[in-house]
Design a protein around this motif. Structure first.
Motif, PDB file in Angstrom:
ATOM      1  N   THR A 171       4.878  13.565 -37.721  1.00 19.80           N
ATOM      2  CA  THR A 171       4.617  14.482 -36.603  1.00 19.80           C
ATOM      3  C   THR A 171       3.456  13.959 -35.758  1.00 19.80           C
ATOM      4  OG1 THR A 171       5.397  16.344 -37.913  1.00 19.80           O
ATOM      5  CG2 THR A 171       4.067  16.862 -35.979  1.00 19.80           C
ATOM      6  N   ALA A 172       2.424  13.468 -36.398  1.00 25.12           N
ATOM      7  CA  ALA A 172       1.271  12.919 -35.670  1.00 25.12           C
ATOM      8  C   ALA A 172       1.700  11.733 -34.813  1.00 25.12           C
ATOM      9  CB  ALA A 172       0.174  12.516 -36.636  1.00 25.12           C
ATOM     10  N   ARG A 173       2.628  10.931 -35.314  1.00 20.83           N
ATOM     11  CA  ARG A 173       3.119   9.788 -34.526  1.00 20.83           C
ATOM     12  C   ARG A 173       3.861  10.254 -33.278  1.00 20.83           C
ATOM     13  NH1 ARG A 173       3.816   7.546 -39.622  1.00 20.83           N
ATOM     14  NH2 ARG A 173       5.963   8.246 -39.797  1.00 20.83           N
ATOM     15  N   VAL A 202      -6.429   7.288 -30.385  1.00 22.75           N
ATOM     16  CA  VAL A 202      -7.818   7.626 -30.698  1.00 22.75           C
ATOM     17  C   VAL A 202      -8.030   9.131 -30.590  1.00 22.75           C
ATOM     18  CG1 VAL A 202     -10.218   7.335 -29.952  1.00 22.75           C
ATOM     19  CG2 VAL A 202      -8.655   5.375 -29.957  1.00 22.75           C
ATOM     20  N   MET A 203      -7.487   9.729 -29.531  1.00 22.51           N
ATOM     21  CA  MET A 203      -7.647  11.178 -29.340  1.00 22.51           C
ATOM     22  C   MET A 203      -7.039  11.954 -30.494  1.00 22.51           C
ATOM     23  SD  MET A 203      -6.909  11.542 -25.244  1.00 22.51           S
ATOM     24  CE  MET A 203      -7.090  13.336 -25.235  1.00 22.51           C
ATOM     25  N   VAL A 204      -5.823  11.581 -30.906  1.00 23.67           N
ATOM     26  CA  VAL A 204      -5.154  12.290 -32.003  1.00 23.67           C
ATOM     27  C   VAL A 204      -5.950  12.129 -33.294  1.00 23.67           C
ATOM     28  CG1 VAL A 204      -3.081  12.358 -33.450  1.00 23.67           C
ATOM     29  CG2 VAL A 204      -2.862  12.200 -30.954  1.00 23.67           C
ATOM     30  N   ASP A 205      -6.379  10.912 -33.590  1.00 21.45           N
ATOM     31  CA  ASP A 205      -7.164  10.683 -34.812  1.00 21.45           C
ATOM     32  C   ASP A 205      -8.449  11.513 -34.816  1.00 21.45           C
ATOM     33  OD1 ASP A 205      -5.290   8.935 -35.820  1.00 21.45           O
ATOM     34  OD2 ASP A 205      -6.382   7.119 -35.198  1.00 21.45           O
ATOM     35  N   GLU A 206      -9.144  11.555 -33.675  1.00 20.51           N
ATOM     36  CA  GLU A 206     -10.391  12.324 -33.598  1.00 20.51           C
ATOM     37  C   GLU A 206     -10.145  13.821 -33.796  1.00 20.51           C
ATOM     38  OE1 GLU A 206     -12.353  11.353 -29.931  1.00 20.51           O
ATOM     39  OE2 GLU A 206     -13.114   9.447 -30.720  1.00 20.51           O
ATOM     40  N   VAL A 207      -9.112  14.340 -33.174  1.00 17.40           N
ATOM     41  CA  VAL A 207      -8.818  15.770 -33.332  1.00 17.40           C
ATOM     42  C   VAL A 207      -8.438  16.078 -34.774  1.00 17.40           C
ATOM     43  CG1 VAL A 207      -7.197  17.606 -32.696  1.00 17.40           C
ATOM     44  CG2 VAL A 207      -8.238  16.198 -30.917  1.00 17.40           C
ATOM     45  N   LEU A 208      -7.632  15.231 -35.388  1.00 15.63           N
ATOM     46  CA  LEU A 208      -7.263  15.451 -36.788  1.00 15.63           C
ATOM     47  C   LEU A 208      -8.509  15.434 -37.679  1.00 15.63           C
ATOM     48  CD1 LEU A 208      -3.979  13.360 -37.059  1.00 15.63           C
ATOM     49  CD2 LEU A 208      -4.194  15.857 -37.117  1.00 15.63           C
ATOM     50  N   ASP A 209      -9.407  14.515 -37.412  1.00 14.06           N
ATOM     51  CA  ASP A 209     -10.660  14.462 -38.197  1.00 14.06           C
ATOM     52  C   ASP A 209     -11.508  15.706 -37.959  1.00 14.06           C
ATOM     53  OD1 ASP A 209     -10.012  12.034 -39.324  1.00 14.06           O
ATOM     54  OD2 ASP A 209     -11.225  10.848 -37.924  1.00 14.06           O
ATOM     55  N   ASP A 210     -11.630  16.117 -36.694  1.00 17.58           N
ATOM     56  CA  ASP A 210     -12.450  17.287 -36.360  1.00 17.58           C
ATOM     57  C   ASP A 210     -11.907  18.571 -36.975  1.00 17.58           C
ATOM     58  OD1 ASP A 210     -14.117  15.668 -34.887  1.00 17.58           O
ATOM     59  OD2 ASP A 210     -13.330  16.292 -32.927  1.00 17.58           O
ATOM     60  N   LEU A 211     -10.585  18.716 -36.994  1.00 13.92           N
ATOM     61  CA  LEU A 211      -9.977  19.949 -37.497  1.00 13.92           C
ATOM     62  C   LEU A 211      -9.932  19.998 -39.020  1.00 13.92           C
ATOM     63  CD1 LEU A 211      -7.025  20.406 -34.960  1.00 13.92           C
ATOM     64  CD2 LEU A 211      -9.194  21.660 -35.033  1.00 13.92           C
ATOM     65  N   LEU A 231       0.357  22.173 -36.395  1.00 12.27           N
ATOM     66  CA  LEU A 231       0.766  21.558 -35.142  1.00 12.27           C
ATOM     67  C   LEU A 231       0.194  22.319 -33.961  1.00 12.27           C
ATOM     68  CD1 LEU A 231       2.370  19.405 -33.638  1.00 12.27           C
ATOM     69  CD2 LEU A 231       4.388  20.888 -33.824  1.00 12.27           C
ATOM     70  N   SER A 232       0.173  23.646 -34.024  1.00 18.81           N
ATOM     71  CA  SER A 232      -0.363  24.426 -32.908  1.00 18.81           C
ATOM     72  C   SER A 232      -1.837  24.126 -32.678  1.00 18.81           C
ATOM     73  CB  SER A 232      -0.144  25.923 -33.125  1.00 18.81           C
ATOM     74  OG  SER A 232      -0.811  26.377 -34.267  1.00 18.81           O
ATOM     75  N   ALA A 233      -2.610  23.970 -33.748  1.00 20.60           N
ATOM     76  CA  ALA A 233      -4.035  23.649 -33.607  1.00 20.60           C
ATOM     77  C   ALA A 233      -4.217  22.260 -33.005  1.00 20.60           C
ATOM     78  CB  ALA A 233      -4.744  23.756 -34.951  1.00 20.60           C
ATOM     79  N   LEU A 234      -3.429  21.312 -33.463  1.00 19.47           N
ATOM     80  CA  LEU A 234      -3.509  19.947 -32.938  1.00 19.47           C
ATOM     81  C   LEU A 234      -3.179  19.917 -31.446  1.00 19.47           C
ATOM     82  CD1 LEU A 234      -3.761  16.859 -33.228  1.00 19.47           C
ATOM     83  CD2 LEU A 234      -1.363  16.845 -33.977  1.00 19.47           C
ATOM     84  N   LEU A 235      -2.068  20.547 -31.082  1.00 20.58           N
ATOM     85  CA  LEU A 235      -1.648  20.531 -29.674  1.00 20.58           C
ATOM     86  C   LEU A 235      -2.642  21.253 -28.781  1.00 20.58           C
ATOM     87  CD1 LEU A 235       2.197  21.118 -30.044  1.00 20.58           C
ATOM     88  CD2 LEU A 235       0.947  18.950 -29.856  1.00 20.58           C
ATOM     89  N   ALA A 236      -3.162  22.375 -29.239  1.00 21.96           N
ATOM     90  CA  ALA A 236      -4.132  23.127 -28.434  1.00 21.96           C
ATOM     91  C   ALA A 236      -5.403  22.319 -28.219  1.00 21.96           C
ATOM     92  CB  ALA A 236      -4.447  24.461 -29.099  1.00 21.96           C
ATOM     93  N   SER A 237      -5.879  21.651 -29.261  1.00 22.79           N
ATOM     94  CA  SER A 237      -7.095  20.844 -29.141  1.00 22.79           C
ATOM     95  C   SER A 237      -6.894  19.667 -28.200  1.00 22.79           C
ATOM     96  CB  SER A 237      -7.535  20.339 -30.514  1.00 22.79           C
ATOM     97  OG  SER A 237      -7.919  21.412 -31.325  1.00 22.79           O
ATOM     98  N   LEU A 238      -5.750  19.036 -28.289  1.00 20.98           N
ATOM     99  CA  LEU A 238      -5.476  17.905 -27.399  1.00 20.98           C
ATOM    100  C   LEU A 238      -5.327  18.367 -25.952  1.00 20.98           C
ATOM    101  CD1 LEU A 238      -2.965  15.927 -29.633  1.00 20.98           C
ATOM    102  CD2 LEU A 238      -5.294  15.206 -29.001  1.00 20.98           C
ATOM    103  N   ALA A 239      -4.572  19.423 -25.746  1.00 17.76           N
ATOM    104  CA  ALA A 239      -4.342  19.918 -24.382  1.00 17.76           C
ATOM    105  C   ALA A 239      -5.647  20.351 -23.724  1.00 17.76           C
ATOM    106  CB  ALA A 239      -3.336  21.057 -24.398  1.00 17.76           C
ATOM    107  N   ALA A 240      -6.567  20.882 -24.497  1.00 18.07           N
ATOM    108  CA  ALA A 240      -7.849  21.344 -23.950  1.00 18.07           C
ATOM    109  C   ALA A 240      -8.685  20.186 -23.411  1.00 18.07           C
ATOM    110  CB  ALA A 240      -8.631  22.100 -25.021  1.00 18.07           C
ATOM    111  N   GLN A 241      -8.413  18.982 -23.860  1.00 17.86           N
ATOM    112  CA  GLN A 241      -9.159  17.807 -23.415  1.00 17.86           C
ATOM    113  C   GLN A 241      -8.577  17.174 -22.148  1.00 17.86           C
ATOM    114  OE1 GLN A 241      -9.887  14.904 -26.528  1.00 17.86           O
ATOM    115  NE2 GLN A 241      -9.729  16.500 -28.089  1.00 17.86           N
ATOM    116  N   LEU A 242      -7.435  17.676 -21.704  1.00 18.61           N
ATOM    117  CA  LEU A 242      -6.730  17.035 -20.594  1.00 18.61           C
ATOM    118  C   LEU A 242      -6.890  17.811 -19.297  1.00 18.61           C
ATOM    119  CD1 LEU A 242      -3.382  16.289 -22.468  1.00 18.61           C
ATOM    120  CD2 LEU A 242      -5.273  14.693 -22.047  1.00 18.61           C
ATOM    121  N   PRO A 243      -6.958  17.091 -18.171  1.00 20.81           N
ATOM    122  CA  PRO A 243      -6.899  17.792 -16.886  1.00 20.81           C
ATOM    123  C   PRO A 243      -5.503  18.395 -16.713  1.00 20.81           C
ATOM    124  CG  PRO A 243      -6.944  15.402 -16.563  1.00 20.81           C
ATOM    125  CD  PRO A 243      -7.106  15.651 -18.032  1.00 20.81           C
ATOM    126  N   PRO A 244      -5.355  19.406 -15.868  1.00 21.96           N
ATOM    127  CA  PRO A 244      -4.076  20.116 -15.753  1.00 21.96           C
ATOM    128  C   PRO A 244      -2.855  19.227 -15.523  1.00 21.96           C
ATOM    129  CG  PRO A 244      -5.776  21.292 -14.554  1.00 21.96           C
ATOM    130  CD  PRO A 244      -6.391  20.011 -15.019  1.00 21.96           C
TER     131      PRO A 244
END
Length: 134
Positions: A72-74, A90-99, A105-118
């Motif tokens: 799923t991470a891939r 790098v972004m995915v690895d950092e979020v997985l480490d932080d969480l 999956l919802s936590a991962l996607l929310a954290s990644l989306a929050a880092q992106l411009p619209p």
């Protein structure tokens, strides 16, 4: 004809579009499709389409609450790469480490989306949708 019932796992808090809730609101396990269509002011075909759609939304909700595995991470990384390029891994690895673990999956996607411009977030979500993950 069999009365319509809610899909297993569907609850009042399951996020679904209004067009689906408009029909599912009238599904109570005793009403048949014709009764639901009449109450929802729609057609039999629309009722069946919305019930089918509710099943898909439940499936997505279940997937979002499952723990993120390597596969799923891939896929998430591939979707994110379409929006941000090679920085995605790098972004995915950092979020997985932080969480920490376990990560849904919802936590991962929310954290990644929050880092992106619209505009990048929209591209990311579009990629996720194409793969049935959002």
């Amino acid at each position: 004809m069999t009365p319509l019932t809610w899909p297993d796992g569907l609850s009042d808090t399951t996020p679904m579009p209004y067009r689906v809730w408009k029909v599912m609101h009238h599904v109570d396990g005793t009403r048949q499709a014709g009764d639901v269509a009449r109450l929802a002011h729609t057609t039999l075909a629309d009722v069946q389409a919305r019930v089918d759609e509710a099943h898909r939304w439940v499936g997505q909700a279940v997937r979002r609450e499952q723990q993120v595995e390597d596969a799923t991470a891939r896929v998430v990384t591939q979707c994110l790469a379409a929006a941000v390029g090679p920085l995605a891994s790098v972004m995915v690895d950092e979020v997985l480490d932080d969480l920490g673990h376990p990560v849904t999956l919802s936590a991962l996607l929310a954290s990644l989306a929050a880092q992106l411009p619209p505009d990048r977030a929209q591209l990311f979500v579009r990629q996720l949708r194409e793969r049935g993950m959002a």
